[in-house]
Motif scaffolding. Structure first.
Motif: not given
Length: 135
Positions: A70-86
């Motif tokens: 979970i600690a590994m996935l959460e930041p990766e998901i957050a980063a990919r989400t920000r990238e998709a929004l941008q």
């Protein structure tokens, strides 16, 4: 009396067989969840993998591994989400609504409760519906 003895024997046999089955009970559930989480992650379905790892927080034998994942996935998901929004906003700014929609949907696939993507899609669809109704 003989029927009762047979039923009792069958009942005891059934109880004994499930206790030794490694795929039964909590251990079996945990094993299947770990395998499914790893498969989802390998397929790039990070939100689904995260959800499966979170269910394993309830299994004492799997808590440590689940927390690590979970600690590994959460930041990766957050980063990919920000990238998709941008990328979505950039596509909308270029006038490419279809690509913008795809990126917003990608953000929602990663983070289903993502409010920015939801609001943007709602606004886009409302604008298109109004334009079609007028036109």
């Amino acid at each position: 009396m003989r029927v009762l003895a047979i039923l009792l024997t069958l009942l005891l046999a059934a109880c004994g067989s499930t206790a030794t089955d490694p795929d039964s009970g909590i251990a079996g559930f945990a094993h299947r969840q770990v395998a499914a989480a790893e498969a989802e992650q390998a397929a790039g379905n990070l939100a689904a993998a995260l959800s499966r790892w979170r269910t394993l927080l309830l299994v004492p034998a799997e808590v440590e591994q689940a927390r690590r994942m979970i600690a590994m996935l959460e930041p990766e998901i957050a980063a990919r989400t920000r990238e998709a929004l941008q990328k979505g906003e950039a596509a909308y700014a270029r006038g490419n609504r279809r690509e913008g929609d795809r990126w917003m949907l990608a953000a929602l696939a990663l983070t289903p409760a993502e409010e920015t993507a939801t609001a943007r899609l709602r606004r886009e669809f409302s604008t298109r519906a109004t334009t079609q109704a007028r036109g």
